[in-house]
Motif scaffolding. Structure first.
Motif, mmCIF file in Angstrom:
data_model
loop_
_atom_site.group_PDB
_atom_site.id
_atom_site.type_symbol
_atom_site.label_atom_id
_atom_site.label_comp_id
_atom_site.label_asym_id
_atom_site.label_seq_id
_atom_site.Cartn_x
_atom_site.Cartn_y
_atom_site.Cartn_z
ATOM 1 N N ASN A 32 0.827 -1.207 0.000
ATOM 2 C CA ASN A 32 0.000 0.000 0.000
ATOM 3 C C ASN A 32 0.859 1.253 0.000
ATOM 4 O O ASN A 32 0.580 2.218 -0.715
ATOM 5 C CB ASN A 32 -0.915 -0.014 1.220
ATOM 6 N N GLN A 43 2.590 1.599 -3.464
ATOM 7 C CA GLN A 43 1.631 2.001 -4.495
ATOM 8 C C GLN A 43 1.168 3.448 -4.286
ATOM 9 O O GLN A 43 0.885 4.168 -5.256
ATOM 10 C CB GLN A 43 0.428 1.049 -4.484
ATOM 11 N N VAL A 51 -5.760 4.166 -3.696
ATOM 12 C CA VAL A 51 -4.843 3.035 -3.481
ATOM 13 C C VAL A 51 -5.179 2.317 -2.192
ATOM 14 O O VAL A 51 -5.252 1.074 -2.133
ATOM 15 C CB VAL A 51 -3.387 3.536 -3.468
#
Length: 711
Positions: free
Chosen positions: A532, A535, A564
């Motif tokens: 996470n 990204q 995201v």
């Protein structure tokens, strides 16, 4: 024989003794002096007329006041004489008390009468002097007001003839005369011409003229001295001018009007006349002299204004034009517009007919025309001049202005020889190099049909336009270089962000693959958080790759991170609503990356901890500016932290530690608070708390100068 006569006879016998007594009292070596107070007392005492004595003391009192003497000092001196005479009388009449009493009575009666007469004369003179001073003060005040009126009128916007008429009327009223006339002197014709009177006009009216030396006005103008005549009609030399008026005038005062500058200059003559013979006082002469001075200054100022008015107007027009050109240069980067304006205004203000601006090509050492005025056709645009050839080329080569007359026929390298029609009309040229930071960029040339050189003022004006043109060309070059450099850097920076995004996407893919292969739930959760975060960074760089100058809006960053985080961390069995409020604050790339990481942790904590074991909820992200700070809040309607905030901070996990370390780089701070009220956050309609309140995670960092609000 009466007792009084006997006393006077005895005193007459002792006259010398009494004189010595008074001499001792006065401290003089001789005397008393005839006419003095002591002498008068002595004469009255031995038998002089008492009434005449009082009259003399009264006159003496008036004289004392007029000389500014002190009455008390005079009375004290008289008392000294009286005391001295009293002692001497007592010595003389020692054996004759009756005669002594009569003598002393006579002495004191004389003292009283003389003191009263002296005081009366003194007070009478003081009162008269006070009245005269009061009248003089009133007269001076009135004349000062008259002078102020005259000065104000002469400094007003009225025309000169109207000013002189009002001045003549005020002078006549103040001096209480029947006529005030003002003549002006014409240096070329050597004539005096009547310009103003307070009313009466001579034969011939306002066109009345006098030669130097003619009449009293001509005499004053010729001699340059004032003229005072009690009865002008008694002098045949001056009566001729006086008889030109319908009324017969006698008293005369005439003064020259002279401007005392570096060189004395006769302006004219001002005169006043009364119908009766009159002797004018010094105060009246001084008043008229001041009026003449005011008129002289006013006339000289008017003359100077007329001489300089056109020049001043031209200078103002030149400055306004230069200001307009400078404003255009500062306002626009359109080089063609600026140079065309410069060539046009340079022609208009210098009085020439044509102009052109050459730009230097440093590689080929040739000049080509960027802008021109007064040349027709496209042939002039094709003209090329080598450095060192023609006036333009030599000005560029030497770096100094060149000004010549009729050089076109002899100069074979002149580019204008190709057009005989134009070259036949041009006779003078001025070429000024365009120089910036000791670098010559070209030159400006001004062409005139007159066979004379431009004045220094005109040349300086062209030099000013040359400087403006040089600045405009240099600004255009710098702008073009900067624009190209910025485009290149922006392209490289966007490419860098794009590659970083791709690399981060690869790292996230590898971590996702590792997460799917691990069998440990704890390791899987940790890898999910890392995926996470990576990204989120990749999304931030993707955002920067599509923005100019590496800046981004706070709400755009929030939307990327929320997208995201919701994709990676939202539980599949829970319904979580994500909201991002508009926030137009723009922050630079360094702050963008840090804020993206911080927001990622805040949103992740809201999902993992706030929404744990819940089937629905809301996560709201909003930002604002507050007292020079950027404030970003993540609000969730979940249960909040499992531990009290104090314990959470003392044993914080990786997320909170990461937030605080990242914010330290932005000089920011982080706070986490639980709000137990059932009311939704301010300005957030529709956000309904589920578990009795909501949690607010907030970050603050300074809004620096580079942080701008998007329009």
């Amino acid at each position: 024989m009466s007792q009084q006569c006997e006393v006077e006879q005895v005193l007459g016998q002792h006259l010398s003794r009494l004189q010595i007594c008074l001499q001792r009292a006065s401290g003089a070596s001789s005397g008393p002096e005839e006419g003095s107070d002591a002498w008068l007392f002595l004469q009255a005492l031995v038998g002089e007329d008492e009434a005449g004595l009082q009259s003399r003391f009264e006159r003496s009192g008036r004289w004392l006041a007029e000389q500014g003497g002190r009455l008390d000092a005079r009375l004290e001196a008289m008392q000294v004489y009286i005391d001295a005479l009293s002692e001497e009388l007592q010595a003389i009449f020692t054996d004759q008390p009756q005669w002594l009493a009569a003598a002393l009575a006579r002495l004191y009666r004389l003292q009283s009468a003389c003191s009263l007469a002296l005081t009366h004369g003194y007070q009478e003179a003081v009162s008269r002097i006070a009245d005269e001073q009061r009248r003089a003060l009133e007269r001076n005040s009135r004349r000062l007001l008259a002078l102020q009126r005259i000065n104000g009128i002469n400094n007003s916007s009225m025309d000169l003839d109207q000013t002189l008429e009002v001045t003549a009327r005020i002078v006549a009223e103040e001096l209480q005369v029947s006529l005030c006339a003002i003549f002006f002197y014409d240096e070329l014709q050597r004539l005096l011409t009547l310009r103003a009177t307070n009313g009466p006009r001579p034969l011939g009216g306002m066109h009345f003229t006098l030669r130097l030396g003619e009449g009293y006005s001509g005499w004053v103008a010729d001699k340059g001295h004032p003229l005072l005549v009690r009865d002008v009609m008694g002098d045949p030399n001056f009566a001729a001018e006086a008889t030109t008026y319908d009324t017969e005038y006698h008293g005369l005062m005439a003064l020259p009007i002279i401007f005392f500058g570096s060189v004395e200059r006769l302006i004219g003559v001002i005169s006043v006349q009364s119908e009766e013979p009159r002797d004018f006082t010094p105060d009246e002469i001084n008043f008229l002299e001041v009026v003449a001075g005011i008129i002289a200054i006013n006339v000289e100022n008017g003359r100077l204004y007329e001489q300089t008015d056109e020049q001043l107007r031209r200078k103002v027009h030149e400055l306004a034009t230069i200001h307009r050109v400078t404003t255009v240069i500062a306002r626009t980067l359109n080089l063609d517009e600026v140079l065309q304006m410069i060539t046009t205004q340079a022609v208009h203000l210098s009085g020439a007919e044509r102009s052109c601006i050459f730009e230097l090509d440093a590689e080929t050492q040739t000049l080509h025309i960027l802008a021109h005025y007064g040349f027709g056709g496209s042939q002039i645009q094709q003209a090329r001049v080598k450095v060192g050839e023609c006036c333009a080329g030599r000005a560029v080569q030497t770096g100094r202005p060149i000004m010549l007359v009729d050089c076109f026929q002899q100069d074979e390298k002149c580019f204008l020889r190709a057009d005989p029609f134009i070259s036949s009309e041009i006779h003078s040229v001025l070429c000024v190099p365009l120089e910036v930071k000791r670098k010559v960029l070209g030159c400006i040339c001004i062409y005139s049909s007159h066979r004379h050189l431009l004045s220094p003022e005109q040349m300086q004006l062209v030099v000013t336009f040359a400087n403006e043109a040089a600045i405009a060309i240099e600004n255009a070059r710098l702008y073009e270089e900067t624009r190209r450099g910025l485009e290149l850097k922006s392209m490289l920076l966007r490419e860098l962000h794009h590659r970083v995004k791709n690399n981060l996407a690869t790292v996230a893919g590898i971590l996702s693959l590792q997460r799917r292969r691990t069998r440990s739930p704890e390791v899987g959760n940790t890898l999910a958080e890392s995926v996470n975060r990576v990204q989120g960074l990749a999304a931030t760089h993707d955002l920067l790759a599509h923005e100019d100058l590496s800046e981004a809006r706070v709400d755009d960053i929030a939307r990327k991170i929320v997208g995201v985080a919701s994709a990676n961390l939202s539980p599949p069995d829970a319904h979580i609503t994500f909201k991002v409020e508009p926030c137009p604050i723009v922050i630079p790339s360094r702050a963008v990356t840090i804020l993206a990481l911080v927001l990622n942790e805040m949103v992740s904590n809201a999902i993992k901890h706030g929404m744990a074991d819940l089937t629905e909820g809301t996560v709201l992200v909003r930002g604002r500016e507050e007292e020079g700070m950027v404030v970003v809040e993540v609000i969730d309607t979940g249960r909040g932290p499992k531990k009290p905030l104090e314990e959470e901070e003392s044993g914080e996990g990786l997320g909170l530690s990461l937030i605080r370390n990242l914010l330290a780089d932005l000089r920011g701070r982080f706070s986490l608070r639980r709000v137990t009220e059932l009311e939704p956050p301010a300005n957030t309609p529709g956000l309904k708390p589920i578990c009795g309140g909501y949690t607010v995670a907030e970050v603050r960092f300074p809004l620096t100068r580079t942080h701008a609000l998007a329009s």
